[in-house]
Design a protein around this motif. Structure first.
Motif, PDB file in Angstrom:
ATOM      1  N   UNK A   5       0.810  -1.207   0.000  1.00  0.00           N
ATOM      2  CA  UNK A   5       0.000   0.000   0.000  1.00  0.00           C
ATOM      3  C   UNK A   5       0.845   1.258   0.000  1.00  0.00           C
ATOM      4  N   UNK A   6       1.860   1.356   0.849  1.00  0.00           N
ATOM      5  CA  UNK A   6       2.608   2.607   0.876  1.00  0.00           C
ATOM      6  C   UNK A   6       4.093   2.370   1.121  1.00  0.00           C
ATOM      7  N   UNK A   7       4.674   1.377   0.503  1.00  0.00           N
ATOM      8  CA  UNK A   7       6.100   1.161   0.655  1.00  0.00           C
ATOM      9  C   UNK A   7       6.843   1.700  -0.563  1.00  0.00           C
ATOM     10  N   UNK A   8       8.127   1.352  -0.703  1.00  0.00           N
ATOM     11  CA  UNK A   8       8.917   1.914  -1.797  1.00  0.00           C
ATOM     12  C   UNK A   8       8.418   1.467  -3.165  1.00  0.00           C
ATOM     13  N   UNK A   9       7.814   0.276  -3.273  1.00  0.00           N
ATOM     14  CA  UNK A   9       7.269  -0.163  -4.565  1.00  0.00           C
ATOM     15  C   UNK A   9       6.281   0.864  -5.094  1.00  0.00           C
ATOM     16  N   UNK A  10       5.358   1.307  -4.263  1.00  0.00           N
ATOM     17  CA  UNK A  10       4.343   2.261  -4.675  1.00  0.00           C
ATOM     18  C   UNK A  10       4.926   3.663  -4.773  1.00  0.00           C
ATOM     19  N   UNK A  11       5.775   4.038  -3.849  1.00  0.00           N
ATOM     20  CA  UNK A  11       6.306   5.395  -3.805  1.00  0.00           C
ATOM     21  C   UNK A  11       7.106   5.757  -5.051  1.00  0.00           C
ATOM     22  N   UNK A  12       7.730   4.783  -5.713  1.00  0.00           N
ATOM     23  CA  UNK A  12       8.555   5.053  -6.884  1.00  0.00           C
ATOM     24  C   UNK A  12       7.756   5.094  -8.176  1.00  0.00           C
ATOM     25  N   UNK A  13       6.473   4.815  -8.135  1.00  0.00           N
ATOM     26  CA  UNK A  13       5.663   4.694  -9.344  1.00  0.00           C
ATOM     27  C   UNK A  13       4.453   5.607  -9.246  1.00  0.00           C
ATOM     28  N   UNK A  14       4.381   6.577 -10.129  1.00  0.00           N
ATOM     29  CA  UNK A  14       3.343   7.592 -10.049  1.00  0.00           C
ATOM     30  C   UNK A  14       1.927   7.025 -10.169  1.00  0.00           C
ATOM     31  N   UNK A  15       1.632   6.295 -11.226  1.00  0.00           N
ATOM     32  CA  UNK A  15       0.264   5.819 -11.433  1.00  0.00           C
ATOM     33  C   UNK A  15      -0.114   4.805 -10.367  1.00  0.00           C
ATOM     34  N   UNK A  16       0.797   3.916 -10.023  1.00  0.00           N
ATOM     35  CA  UNK A  16       0.527   2.954  -8.953  1.00  0.00           C
ATOM     36  C   UNK A  16       0.246   3.682  -7.636  1.00  0.00           C
ATOM     37  N   UNK A  17       1.020   4.712  -7.362  1.00  0.00           N
ATOM     38  CA  UNK A  17       0.812   5.503  -6.150  1.00  0.00           C
ATOM     39  C   UNK A  17      -0.550   6.192  -6.175  1.00  0.00           C
ATOM     40  N   UNK A  18      -0.874   6.803  -7.302  1.00  0.00           N
ATOM     41  CA  UNK A  18      -2.167   7.488  -7.409  1.00  0.00           C
ATOM     42  C   UNK A  18      -3.323   6.510  -7.260  1.00  0.00           C
ATOM     43  N   UNK A 132     -10.389  13.190  -4.884  1.00  0.00           N
ATOM     44  CA  UNK A 132      -9.921  12.766  -6.203  1.00  0.00           C
ATOM     45  C   UNK A 132      -9.398  13.934  -7.030  1.00  0.00           C
ATOM     46  N   UNK A 133      -9.836  15.149  -6.762  1.00  0.00           N
ATOM     47  CA  UNK A 133      -9.377  16.308  -7.530  1.00  0.00           C
ATOM     48  C   UNK A 133      -7.855  16.474  -7.411  1.00  0.00           C
ATOM     49  N   UNK A 134      -7.318  16.293  -6.227  1.00  0.00           N
ATOM     50  CA  UNK A 134      -5.879  16.407  -6.006  1.00  0.00           C
ATOM     51  C   UNK A 134      -5.133  15.311  -6.775  1.00  0.00           C
ATOM     52  N   UNK A 135      -5.661  14.091  -6.776  1.00  0.00           N
ATOM     53  CA  UNK A 135      -5.028  12.990  -7.493  1.00  0.00           C
ATOM     54  C   UNK A 135      -5.024  13.256  -8.997  1.00  0.00           C
ATOM     55  N   UNK A 136      -6.139  13.755  -9.506  1.00  0.00           N
ATOM     56  CA  UNK A 136      -6.240  14.083 -10.925  1.00  0.00           C
ATOM     57  C   UNK A 136      -5.259  15.200 -11.298  1.00  0.00           C
ATOM     58  N   UNK A 137      -5.117  16.175 -10.428  1.00  0.00           N
ATOM     59  CA  UNK A 137      -4.162  17.268 -10.683  1.00  0.00           C
ATOM     60  C   UNK A 137      -2.739  16.719 -10.785  1.00  0.00           C
ATOM     61  N   UNK A 138      -2.382  15.778  -9.920  1.00  0.00           N
ATOM     62  CA  UNK A 138      -1.039  15.178  -9.971  1.00  0.00           C
ATOM     63  C   UNK A 138      -0.830  14.393 -11.268  1.00  0.00           C
ATOM     64  N   UNK A 139      -1.843  13.670 -11.711  1.00  0.00           N
ATOM     65  CA  UNK A 139      -1.741  12.964 -12.999  1.00  0.00           C
ATOM     66  C   UNK A 139      -1.577  13.964 -14.135  1.00  0.00           C
ATOM     67  N   UNK A 140      -2.370  15.016 -14.111  1.00  0.00           N
ATOM     68  CA  UNK A 140      -2.305  16.031 -15.165  1.00  0.00           C
ATOM     69  C   UNK A 140      -0.898  16.662 -15.195  1.00  0.00           C
ATOM     70  N   UNK A 141      -0.352  16.994 -14.048  1.00  0.00           N
ATOM     71  CA  UNK A 141       0.991  17.585 -13.983  1.00  0.00           C
ATOM     72  C   UNK A 141       2.043  16.632 -14.538  1.00  0.00           C
TER      73      UNK A 141
END
Length: 147
Positions: A5-18, A132-141
């Motif tokens: 859920x929140x270890x280095x596997x997820x932290x290194x990957x943008x879409x997986x993290x989102x 979800x708005x914040x998550x979408x903004x991060x994807x857009x960026x």
């Protein structure tokens, strides 16, 4: 392998993290939608490839988790971050993206039908979540920076 859920596997990957964060937002802001989605997708896993990222989404009655791919997922989805954004921004429908091979979805028909219904349940909850708005903004960026 245990869910991630929140270890280095997820932290290194943008879409997986989102995606992992979106599951947490859904639980917090629309728990009934999360329960419906998980009940529908119970026992299912899908391998996801978005640009260079490879991960899986796995579901049980109580949770939705992002985890490493095991190779035993009955379905897989392949696309790009910016294609996801085009779909989320309604510049292209999911059907159009699939027909244009911008999204590839492979698996047995019964599994794909379950995934489609699960995605619909996820989206029905997501549109009611302020987080979800914040998550979408991060994807857009990420698409602007990667362009």
């Amino acid at each position: 392998m245990a869910p991630v859920s929140s270890n280095s596997f997820v932290a290194e990957r943008l879409v997986a993290t989102l995606l992992a964060e979106s599951f947490s937002v859904l639980v917090r802001e629309q728990p009934e939608a999360h329960v419906r989605m998980c009940a529908h997708l119970d026992g299912l896993a899908v391998a996801v490839m978005v640009d260079e990222e490879h991960f899986a989404a796995g579901f049980s009655l109580r949770s939705a988790r992002v985890r490493p791919v095991t190779g035993h997922e009955p379905a897989r989805v392949i696309t790009r971050r910016c294609t996801l954004l085009e779909i989320l921004d309604d510049r292209q429908s999911l059907t159009e993206a699939i027909l244009a091979d911008a999204v590839q979805v492979v698996g047995p028909l019964d599994t794909l039908l379950r995934l489609h219904e699960g995605l619909s349940l996820y989206v029905q909850g997501a549109v009611r979540c302020h987080g979800f708005a914040f998550l979408l903004r991060r994807l857009r960026e990420s698409c602007v920076l990667g362009a």
